[in-house]
Design a protein around this motif. Structure first.
Motif, PDB file in Angstrom:
ATOM      1  N   LEU A  48       3.101   2.889  -8.024  1.00  0.00           N
ATOM      2  CA  LEU A  48       2.042   2.809  -8.601  1.00  0.00           C
ATOM      3  C   LEU A  48       1.347   3.128  -9.927  1.00  0.00           C
ATOM      4  N   GLN A  49       2.249   3.025 -11.074  1.00  0.00           N
ATOM      5  CA  GLN A  49       2.333   3.647 -12.364  1.00  0.00           C
ATOM      6  C   GLN A  49       1.873   1.521 -12.874  1.00  0.00           C
ATOM      7  N   TYR A  50       2.445   0.574 -12.191  1.00  0.00           N
ATOM      8  CA  TYR A  50       2.327  -0.493 -12.682  1.00  0.00           C
ATOM      9  C   TYR A  50       1.086  -1.199 -11.413  1.00  0.00           C
ATOM     10  N   GLU A  51       0.992  -0.433 -10.365  1.00  0.00           N
ATOM     11  CA  GLU A  51      -1.034  -1.042  -9.628  1.00  0.00           C
ATOM     12  C   GLU A  51      -1.637  -0.728 -10.595  1.00  0.00           C
ATOM     13  N   THR A  52      -1.368   1.024 -11.526  1.00  0.00           N
ATOM     14  CA  THR A  52      -2.786   1.513 -12.559  1.00  0.00           C
ATOM     15  C   THR A  52      -2.946   0.509 -13.316  1.00  0.00           C
ATOM     16  N   ILE A  59       1.303   9.665  -9.797  1.00  0.00           N
ATOM     17  CA  ILE A  59       1.931   8.594 -10.397  1.00  0.00           C
ATOM     18  C   ILE A  59       3.586   9.910 -10.227  1.00  0.00           C
ATOM     19  N   TRP A  60       2.765  10.869 -11.180  1.00  0.00           N
ATOM     20  CA  TRP A  60       3.758  12.266 -12.090  1.00  0.00           C
ATOM     21  C   TRP A  60       3.782  12.712 -10.376  1.00  0.00           C
ATOM     22  N   PRO A  79       0.782  -0.915   0.250  1.00  0.00           N
ATOM     23  CA  PRO A  79       0.238  -0.379   0.025  1.00  0.00           C
ATOM     24  C   PRO A  79       0.713   0.910  -0.030  1.00  0.00           C
ATOM     25  N   VAL A  80       1.110   1.554  -1.235  1.00  0.00           N
ATOM     26  CA  VAL A  80       2.816   2.714  -1.468  1.00  0.00           C
ATOM     27  C   VAL A  80       1.878   4.124  -0.572  1.00  0.00           C
ATOM     28  N   ARG A  81       0.571   3.935  -0.788  1.00  0.00           N
ATOM     29  CA  ARG A  81      -0.116   6.105  -0.024  1.00  0.00           C
ATOM     30  C   ARG A  81       0.339   5.725   1.728  1.00  0.00           C
TER      31      ARG A  81
END
Length: 271
Positions: A264-268, A214-215, A5-7
């Motif tokens: 997050l990009q990979y998760e998306t 992400i950005w 859970p990155v966030r």
């Protein structure tokens, strides 16, 4: 496979990093910090943690690129971004090798610098490509005139800020090779920040969503790395070592932010 859970993890990691490094920069708490966590331990663990962050960032950046369809215009820029992080990972391996394995001072320049410098070329190319990809996406990302204005203003600001910072480094009484490296990194950081600031404007169209997160992470990572490189170049040229923990903190936070962005990009794209 359970996802991280990155966030939720990111604020905890940032707090721990600041708790380790910030007290070392403050005279009232430096001695206590040294007693609780000796410098020898921090200098051993810190580079390995930075290496881990870069490796994670590279893996998820390249996996994200590989997951995109072959005709997706973002696939190429993501491979460039993953390549940047992979080269930085190799560079960090070189920085780990000298003090932890060879038990010798890290030379400047070293073989690690070759990987870092090549990595910057991929970062700049990826950032520019992403600007064109997002501009062609059809989303309300602003006009070409606005983006050119941001780029021109950013370049002028970088030049104004860069000259007084770089001039003392260029005149520092250190060997030529060391001087060139100390100048090269800040210059490349400032160049990379120009398209990054354009991307910051573009991603305003996605505020509140995953693309914004992400950005935001990737751009924060670039900015923190730039601060770390500039501080290192400035203080190493002046033979000041007291701010070493500050440099290490900025680089570690920058690498961690980049890792958060690629994860997050990979998760998306795998949801």
């Amino acid at each position: 496979m359970t996802r991280v859970p990155v966030r939720r993890v990111a604020p905890v990691v940032v707090t721990i990093v600041c708790a380790v490094y910030v007290p070392r920069l403050l005279p009232p708490t430096a001695e206590l910090s040294e007693r609780l966590l000796p410098t020898s331990v921090v200098d051993t663990v810190g580079p390995l943690v930075r290496l881990a962050c870069l490796a994670v960032a590279a893996v998820f950046g390249l996996r994200s690129a590989a997951r995109l369809e072959r005709d997706n215009p973002a696939r190429g820029p993501w491979f460039l971004l993953g390549g940047w992080l992979a080269l930085f990972t190799l560079g960090q391996v070189g920085l780990v090798y000298y003090p932890l394995i060879a038990r010798a001072p890290t030379p400047l320049p070293s073989i690690a610098d070759a990987a870092f410098l090549l990595g910057y070329a991929l970062l700049i190319a990826a950032s520019v490509r992403f600007v064109f990809v997002y501009r062609a996406s059809g989303f309300p990302v602003g006009s070409a005139r606005e983006h050119l204005g941001i780029a021109a203003g950013a370049a002028a600001a970088m030049a104004i800020v860069g000259y007084p910072v770089l001039a003392p480094i260029a005149r520092a009484p250190v060997p030529l090779g060391e001087r060139l490296i100390n100048i090269a990194y800040p210059i490349l950081d400032l160049i990379a920040l120009v398209p990054a600031l354009v991307m910051l404007r573009i991603t305003r169209a996605f505020r509140g969503g995953k693309v914004w997160a992400i950005w935001g992470s990737l751009l924060a990572g670039c900015a923190l790395m730039a601060v770390g490189d500039i501080l290192f170049a400035f203080f190493s040229s002046a033979n000041v070592t007291a701010f070493g923990p500050g440099v290490d903190m900025m680089l570690l936070l920058g690498y961690f932010a980049a890792a958060c962005g690629t994860m997050l990009q990979y998760e998306t794209i795998t949801d």
